[in-house]
Write a protein that holds these residues in place. Structure first.
Motif, short mmCIF file in Angstrom:
data_model
loop_
_atom_site.label_atom_id
_atom_site.label_comp_id
_atom_site.label_asym_id
_atom_site.label_seq_id
_atom_site.Cartn_x
_atom_site.Cartn_y
_atom_site.Cartn_z
N ASN A 400 69.27 42.09 48.77
CA ASN A 400 69.39 40.66 48.52
C ASN A 400 68.72 39.82 49.60
O ASN A 400 67.95 38.90 49.32
N PHE A 401 69.03 40.13 50.85
CA PHE A 401 68.60 39.29 51.97
C PHE A 401 67.16 39.56 52.42
O PHE A 401 66.50 38.66 52.92
N GLY A 402 66.74 40.80 52.30
CA GLY A 402 65.45 41.19 52.88
C GLY A 402 64.27 40.87 51.99
O GLY A 402 63.43 41.72 51.73
N HIS A 403 64.19 39.65 51.54
CA HIS A 403 63.15 39.27 50.58
C HIS A 403 62.76 37.82 50.81
O HIS A 403 63.62 36.96 51.02
N ASP A 404 61.48 37.55 50.76
CA ASP A 404 60.96 36.19 50.83
C ASP A 404 60.14 35.95 49.57
O ASP A 404 59.03 36.47 49.45
N GLU A 405 60.72 35.22 48.62
CA GLU A 405 60.05 35.08 47.32
C GLU A 405 58.79 34.24 47.41
O GLU A 405 57.86 34.46 46.63
N TRP A 406 58.73 33.31 48.33
CA TRP A 406 57.51 32.52 48.45
C TRP A 406 56.34 33.42 48.82
O TRP A 406 55.27 33.39 48.19
N ASP A 407 56.54 34.25 49.83
CA ASP A 407 55.47 35.15 50.26
C ASP A 407 55.22 36.24 49.23
O ASP A 407 54.07 36.63 48.99
N ASN A 408 56.29 36.75 48.61
CA ASN A 408 56.12 37.77 47.59
C ASN A 408 55.32 37.24 46.41
O ASN A 408 54.36 37.90 45.94
N SER A 409 55.67 36.07 45.91
CA SER A 409 54.95 35.50 44.78
C SER A 409 53.51 35.14 45.15
O SER A 409 52.60 35.24 44.31
N THR A 410 53.31 34.73 46.39
CA THR A 410 51.95 34.44 46.84
C THR A 410 51.06 35.67 46.72
O THR A 410 49.93 35.61 46.24
N GLN A 411 51.60 36.82 47.13
CA GLN A 411 50.83 38.05 47.02
C GLN A 411 50.62 38.45 45.56
O GLN A 411 49.53 38.89 45.17
N LYS A 412 51.67 38.32 44.74
CA LYS A 412 51.54 38.68 43.33
C LYS A 412 50.52 37.78 42.63
O LYS A 412 49.79 38.24 41.75
N LEU A 413 50.47 36.51 43.02
CA LEU A 413 49.46 35.62 42.45
C LEU A 413 48.06 36.05 42.87
O LEU A 413 47.13 36.02 42.07
N ARG A 414 47.93 36.45 44.15
CA ARG A 414 46.63 36.96 44.60
C ARG A 414 46.21 38.15 43.75
O ARG A 414 45.07 38.23 43.27
N GLU A 415 47.12 39.10 43.58
CA GLU A 415 46.79 40.31 42.83
C GLU A 415 46.45 39.98 41.38
O GLU A 415 45.55 40.59 40.80
N TRP A 416 47.17 39.02 40.81
CA TRP A 416 46.87 38.59 39.45
C TRP A 416 45.47 37.97 39.38
O TRP A 416 44.70 38.24 38.45
N SER A 417 45.15 37.16 40.36
CA SER A 417 43.82 36.52 40.40
C SER A 417 42.73 37.57 40.56
O SER A 417 41.68 37.51 39.91
N TRP A 418 42.98 38.55 41.43
CA TRP A 418 42.00 39.62 41.62
C TRP A 418 41.79 40.40 40.32
O TRP A 418 40.65 40.78 40.00
N SER A 419 42.87 40.65 39.60
CA SER A 419 42.77 41.47 38.38
C SER A 419 41.96 40.78 37.30
O SER A 419 41.48 41.43 36.37
N ARG A 420 41.82 39.47 37.38
CA ARG A 420 41.09 38.72 36.38
C ARG A 420 39.59 38.62 36.68
O ARG A 420 38.83 38.08 35.87
#
Length: 704
Positions: A400-420
């Protein structure tokens, strides 16, 4: 309010018009985050916010970090740091007590206990105040949304007004209207079988009573009393001045005190004391200090998983997507995480046409994590005390605590952008995404080399076929010369590149040995003809790395100094001050460029042949290739085509290769000594070609 029309489906990267249905903690966090991205945000809240429940909540590190990033610090409005957890049996026996100060040091952000109304008020103030050059968010209360059109991103209000935008976010809680617009969203929340009394008690009242004082003597302490099928949770808020209580019990025992499953219904405090009558008398005395008018009962609701939380240009967050039981204190926290993720995947400049795909990404990012924490809450809420003792509570907390969704989503958005990005070049280090280079920008777009310039000086000579043949890849079949002669032809060719877009307008030098008239016979019997390139030296790291990894070209580093005069051209090559090559063209005479035919050196080669070899990592894999193959770059596919503008020729040219020794060339002697072995029977031609248009060599590929 008046009628508002859609902004349309243009891709002009303007600020998005975002409609948020629901002005609770999750909805307001999303509004603030999206406003921070520069968007035009409108919040519609059906209530008047006049009857908010006075209770506290956990603001754990995973949620707290997001709010702090948005400029909201809970300690500034009375939040308490969580310092101690103590558990009791129903009869008052202390089961365990843990100091949470030390574990708190493990998390980047603090674990706070905060008054829910204060947090909500702070979010409202932040949302409705101009910030960072962005205007206040339009926040409409007593405005009920009755339906949503996900395709057109519009909502219908109760008065019939249609309000349209680019995105609709459903943050309208457990009884969500927006949920029904998502396929599979006609689910209804159902009772978990438990209800909870919620209320606040002044801490001083407990301290003033000798019977209850010992239970509240520690500041910032969360206490839980466990019965078989019921429990009481207590923790402080508002600078340790108020004690927040959650008294969870079987729903049937207070069912006649509830009106369905709504918040804020007055409950008989005597009924609560009866339900918990078997608990420690000191605790009952503490519960009895509640103002009877403040004791509210809340039916704890659950809901089956929806297939997804998005449709078209609509996305759900918080209880609208995943109603939470309270046993992990993460309901609001996960809604805050949802809000952060939406804020990240919809940054400034998001094209409207990409919104459905980005909301699909949001669903992918958040779905499993939110439901995993939801499952943890269900497990913790189970009545079986023996099963509870076997649970790995620290594992739950870490997740629960060991997560930063802002940074996590930032990386997932990068990966999504790269995949396109189509036909993307990847090379180490891949953690940073596709590498910009001569063949693509950092957005993966093709480079434009039409205005890049080149100056190529080449010296062609007659030499021994056998010596050149010895430079073919060792023990590799399929290589041969077109002619059976004992002599062959090769060229040293040096090029100065400039105005290279991928190097910010600068350039570099390279020089290589090109063996003419070579063939490679493929396994199917077909033949590729070209100039074989056993070695290419370059003066800059970036083209060396990109050319080796992306193209399979045999590149190494060398210093390459060029001295150009009116009628002469001299090249000196070296390594760390040790000079191993001198190349000289003298008495250069300009000729008509239109008379020049052929490839790099004017020969009839069809392209460049090379051999790619990448070793497998690890000592145990010494001598084993991870990848090896013949590479061919056909001149016919060069893009852009080189455009010679000036050509200078001479019959007076020479070169000298000094092998030096291992001390002088510790990484290159084995290469340079082999080049020095190549005999020169005759210089047959030399020239300097100036022009525009530098191909990106993207046609280079494995030959089979």
């Amino acid at each position: 309010m008046g009628d508002a029309t859609s902004n349309g489906l243009s891709d002009d990267k303007r600020p998005l018009k975002i409609i948020i249905v629901g002005g609770g903690i999750g909805g307001l966090t999303a509004a603030i985050g999206l406003r921070k991205q520069g968007h035009d945000v409108h919040v519609f809240e059906q209530s008047r916010l006049a009857t908010e429940m006075g209770a506290a909540m956990h603001l754990a590190p995973n949620a707290n970090g997001i709010l702090r990033r948005l400029g909201l610090f809970a300690e500034n409005f009375g939040a308490n740091l969580m310092r101690r957890l103590t558990e009791y049996s129903a009869g008052g026996e202390k089961l365990r007590s843990m100091d949470s100060t030390e574990p708190n040091k493990r998390w980047q952000h603090p674990w706070h206990l905060v008054h829910r109304v204060e947090l909500h008020n702070q979010l409202k103030t932040l949302a409705t105040t101009a910030q960072d050059g962005n205007p206040p968010i339009e926040f409409k209360t007593a405005t009920r949304v009755i339906s949503v059109d996900p395709t057109n991103a519009s909502v219908v209000l109760q008065d019939g007004t249609i309000f349209s935008g680019d995105v609709v976010i459903g943050a309208d809680g457990v009884h969500s209207v927006t949920r029904k617009a998502v396929p599979g969203g006609h689910l209804e929340a159902f009772s978990s079988g438990k209800s909870a009394f919620r209320f606040l008690v002044p801490k001083q009242a407990a301290l003033d009573d000798p019977i209850t004082a010992d239970l509240v003597k520690h500041d910032c302490e969360l206490c839980i009393w466990y019965g078989i099928d019921r429990r009481v949770v207590m923790y402080p808020t508002s600078n340790n001045t108020l004690l927040n209580f959650v008294a969870i019990h079987p729903e049937s025992e207070s069912a006649d005190e509830t009106d369905g499953d709504t918040w804020g219904k007055t409950s008989n405090s005597q009924r609560m004391l009866h339900i918990f009558s078997s608990f420690d008398p000191a605790l009952l005395k503490l519960l009895d200090k509640a103002d009877p008018k403040s004791v509210n009962v809340w039916n704890l609701l659950d809901m089956d998983r929806m297939p997804k939380w998005n449709e078209g240009r609509l996305a759900l967050l918080g209880d609208a997507a995943h109603p939470f039981l309270p046993h992990q204190g993460q309901g609001a926290g996960v809604a805050i995480e949802d809000a952060a993720s939406l804020s990240v995947v919809l940054p400034s400049g998001t094209p409207v046409s990409e919104i459905p795909g980005r909301l699909e990404l949001y669903n992918k990012i958040r779905y499993e994590r939110a439901h995993q924490i939801q499952d943890f809450s269900r497990v913790i809420g189970q009545d079986k005390t023996e099963d509870r003792k076997s649970l790995d509570m620290m594992a739950f907390t870490n997740y629960n605590f060991g997560h930063d969704e802002w940074d996590n989503s930032t990386q997932k958005l990068r990966e999504w952008s790269w995949s396109r990005i189509p036909n993307t070049y990847w090379r180490m280090p891949i953690a940073f995404g596709p590498m910009p280079g001569p063949r693509q920008t950092h957005f993966g777009l093709p480079r434009n080399g039409t205005k890049s310039t080149f100056i190529t000086a080449s010296i062609k000579f007659k030499t021994s076929r056998t010596v050149l043949q010895n430079l073919f890849p060792p023990s590799r079949s399929g290589w041969r010369f077109t002619a059976p002669d004992t002599v062959a032809y090769a060229s040293f060719s040096q090029t100065t590149l400039n105005k290279m877009e991928w190097l910010g307008g600068s350039g570099y030098n390279h020089i290589g040995l090109y063996v003419h008239g070579v063939e490679y016979v493929k396994k199917d019997g077909s033949v590729a003809k070209g100039a074989y390139l056993p070695i290419l030296f370059e003066s800059l790291t970036d083209p060396i790395v990109s050319g080796r990894e992306e193209l399979g070209m045999p590149k190494l580093y060398a210093s390459i100094d060029v001295y150009r005069r009116e009628k002469s051209y001299r090249i000196r090559t070296g390594w760390q001050g040790a000079f191993w090559g001198n190349f000289l063209l003298e008495d250069l005479v300009e000729t008509d460029p239109s008379t020049e035919l052929g490839g790099i050196t004017g020969d009839s080669d069809d392209g460049i042949l090379a051999y790619k070899y990448i070793p497998k990592a690890g000592r145990v894999n010494k001598g084993i290739a991870a990848e090896e193959h013949v590479t061919f770059d056909p001149f016919s596919e060069a893009d852009p085509k080189p455009r010679p503008q000036k050509i200078f020729k001479t019959t007076k040219a020479s070169f000298e290769i000094d092998p030096l020794n291992w001390e002088q060339l510790p990484t290159l002697h084995h290469v340079i000594s082999r080049l020095a072995e190549v005999p020169v029977y005759e210089i047959v031609g030399a020239k300097v070609v100036e022009g525009e248009g530098v191909p990106d060599v993207s046609g280079a590929r494995p030959i089979e």
